[in-house]
Design a protein around this motif. Structure first.
Motif, PDB file in Angstrom:
ATOM      1  N   ASP A 251       0.938  -1.406  -0.025  1.00 58.73           N
ATOM      2  CA  ASP A 251      -0.054   0.176  -0.036  1.00 58.73           C
ATOM      3  C   ASP A 251       0.913   1.301   0.085  1.00 58.73           C
ATOM      4  O   ASP A 251       1.571   1.541   1.042  1.00 58.73           O
ATOM      5  CB  ASP A 251      -0.828   0.115   1.284  1.00 58.73           C
ATOM      6  CG  ASP A 251      -1.800   1.218   1.101  1.00 58.73           C
ATOM      7  OD1 ASP A 251      -2.219   1.765   0.243  1.00 58.73           O
ATOM      8  OD2 ASP A 251      -2.110   1.704   2.318  1.00 58.73           O
ATOM      9  N   PRO A 252       0.773   2.194  -1.221  1.00 57.58           N
ATOM     10  CA  PRO A 252       1.771   3.224  -1.201  1.00 57.58           C
ATOM     11  C   PRO A 252       1.394   4.154   0.018  1.00 57.58           C
ATOM     12  O   PRO A 252       2.308   4.811   0.316  1.00 57.58           O
ATOM     13  CB  PRO A 252       0.996   3.905  -2.654  1.00 57.58           C
ATOM     14  CG  PRO A 252       0.699   2.877  -3.219  1.00 57.58           C
ATOM     15  CD  PRO A 252      -0.024   1.833  -2.207  1.00 57.58           C
ATOM     16  N   LYS A 253       0.069   4.337   0.538  1.00 54.76           N
ATOM     17  CA  LYS A 253      -0.073   5.288   1.655  1.00 54.76           C
ATOM     18  C   LYS A 253       0.727   4.817   2.778  1.00 54.76           C
ATOM     19  O   LYS A 253       1.263   5.496   3.684  1.00 54.76           O
ATOM     20  CB  LYS A 253      -1.603   5.565   1.826  1.00 54.76           C
ATOM     21  CG  LYS A 253      -2.269   6.328   1.017  1.00 54.76           C
ATOM     22  CD  LYS A 253      -3.837   6.237   1.246  1.00 54.76           C
ATOM     23  CE  LYS A 253      -4.572   7.043   0.109  1.00 54.76           C
ATOM     24  NZ  LYS A 253      -5.906   7.261   0.224  1.00 54.76           N
ATOM     25  N   THR A 254       0.644   3.598   3.187  1.00 59.33           N
ATOM     26  CA  THR A 254       1.265   2.910   4.315  1.00 59.33           C
ATOM     27  C   THR A 254       2.923   3.163   4.225  1.00 59.33           C
ATOM     28  O   THR A 254       3.599   3.507   5.201  1.00 59.33           O
ATOM     29  CB  THR A 254       0.969   1.394   4.429  1.00 59.33           C
ATOM     30  OG1 THR A 254      -0.502   1.408   4.489  1.00 59.33           O
ATOM     31  CG2 THR A 254       1.635   0.887   5.720  1.00 59.33           C
ATOM     32  N   ILE A 255       3.236   2.767   3.076  1.00 56.05           N
ATOM     33  CA  ILE A 255       4.649   2.818   2.793  1.00 56.05           C
ATOM     34  C   ILE A 255       5.025   4.334   2.915  1.00 56.05           C
ATOM     35  O   ILE A 255       6.250   4.685   3.712  1.00 56.05           O
ATOM     36  CB  ILE A 255       5.048   2.478   1.181  1.00 56.05           C
ATOM     37  CG1 ILE A 255       4.855   0.915   1.104  1.00 56.05           C
ATOM     38  CG2 ILE A 255       6.596   2.872   1.139  1.00 56.05           C
ATOM     39  CD1 ILE A 255       4.865   0.473  -0.205  1.00 56.05           C
ATOM     40  N   LYS A 256       4.425   5.265   2.573  1.00 53.56           N
ATOM     41  CA  LYS A 256       4.602   6.780   2.610  1.00 53.56           C
ATOM     42  C   LYS A 256       4.663   7.171   4.270  1.00 53.56           C
ATOM     43  O   LYS A 256       5.639   7.978   4.659  1.00 53.56           O
ATOM     44  CB  LYS A 256       3.570   7.647   1.902  1.00 53.56           C
ATOM     45  CG  LYS A 256       4.007   9.193   2.106  1.00 53.56           C
ATOM     46  CD  LYS A 256       2.916  10.006   1.099  1.00 53.56           C
ATOM     47  CE  LYS A 256       3.351  11.403   1.092  1.00 53.56           C
ATOM     48  NZ  LYS A 256       2.376  12.098   0.442  1.00 53.56           N
ATOM     49  N   GLY A 257       4.000   6.425   4.924  1.00 50.88           N
ATOM     50  CA  GLY A 257       3.994   6.762   6.351  1.00 50.88           C
ATOM     51  C   GLY A 257       4.875   5.834   7.099  1.00 50.88           C
ATOM     52  O   GLY A 257       5.020   5.963   8.462  1.00 50.88           O
ATOM     53  N   PHE A 258       5.839   5.234   6.452  1.00 45.77           N
ATOM     54  CA  PHE A 258       6.850   4.531   7.357  1.00 45.77           C
ATOM     55  C   PHE A 258       7.868   5.541   7.914  1.00 45.77           C
ATOM     56  O   PHE A 258       8.125   6.589   7.393  1.00 45.77           O
ATOM     57  CB  PHE A 258       7.690   3.565   6.401  1.00 45.77           C
ATOM     58  CG  PHE A 258       7.141   2.507   5.826  1.00 45.77           C
ATOM     59  CD1 PHE A 258       6.128   1.946   6.544  1.00 45.77           C
ATOM     60  CD2 PHE A 258       7.530   1.546   4.928  1.00 45.77           C
ATOM     61  CE1 PHE A 258       5.751   0.527   6.164  1.00 45.77           C
ATOM     62  CE2 PHE A 258       7.273   0.327   4.569  1.00 45.77           C
ATOM     63  CZ  PHE A 258       6.277  -0.247   5.355  1.00 45.77           C
ATOM     64  N   ASN A 259       8.183   4.913   9.117  1.00 48.05           N
ATOM     65  CA  ASN A 259       9.380   5.930   9.932  1.00 48.05           C
ATOM     66  C   ASN A 259      10.695   5.599   9.369  1.00 48.05           C
ATOM     67  O   ASN A 259      10.828   4.714   8.327  1.00 48.05           O
ATOM     68  CB  ASN A 259       9.363   5.746  11.305  1.00 48.05           C
ATOM     69  CG  ASN A 259       9.662   3.987  11.741  1.00 48.05           C
ATOM     70  OD1 ASN A 259      10.720   3.625  11.170  1.00 48.05           O
ATOM     71  ND2 ASN A 259       9.043   3.676  12.643  1.00 48.05           N
TER      72      ASN A 259
END
Length: 121
Positions: free
Chosen positions: A70-78
């Motif tokens: 999921d691109p949104k989840t990946i974008k939110g990675f620390n």
């Protein structure tokens, strides 16, 4: 049953050698098994135990990061999650380059998919 005869897992998200410490700690956490103190364990049993590791184990946590789509989840990675995600993908890309036959087959598959998508043969 999964086939663990190769170095990498069947789904490609962990490596039996590179991730050995994660496997050991995950088996200890989930099953209470200290693999180094276990003695002989049948390979099939080991494969079943590793295949059943849950996401709340050390290996499970790392696999969930590596496998994220999921691109949104990946974008939110620390920062640490992004490092884990990127390092795994880089290692996999290098491995693909090491096998020219496999790389050639993947390119042919991509060409065929592009041809089908854009009205080619």
């Amino acid at each position: 049953m999964r086939d663990f005869s190769g170095k990498s897992s069947p789904d490609g998200w962990y490596d039996l050698y590179e991730d050995w410490e994660l496997i050991e700690s995950s088996l200890a956490k989930q099953y209470g098994i200290r693999i180094r103190q276990q003695g002989d364990m049948p390979w099939e049993e080991f494969c079943t135990l590793v295949g059943g590791l849950m996401p709340d184990t050390p290996l499970g946590s790392i696999v969930s990061i590596r496998a994220e789509q999921d691109p949104k989840t990946i974008k939110g990675f620390n920062t640490d999650q992004r490092r884990i995600y990127n390092e795994w993908r880089k290692r996999q890309a290098v491995k693909q380059l090491d096998d020219p036959v496999e790389l050639d087959q993947q390119m042919k598959n991509l060409e065929a998919a592009m041809a089908r998508a854009f009205g080619g043969e």
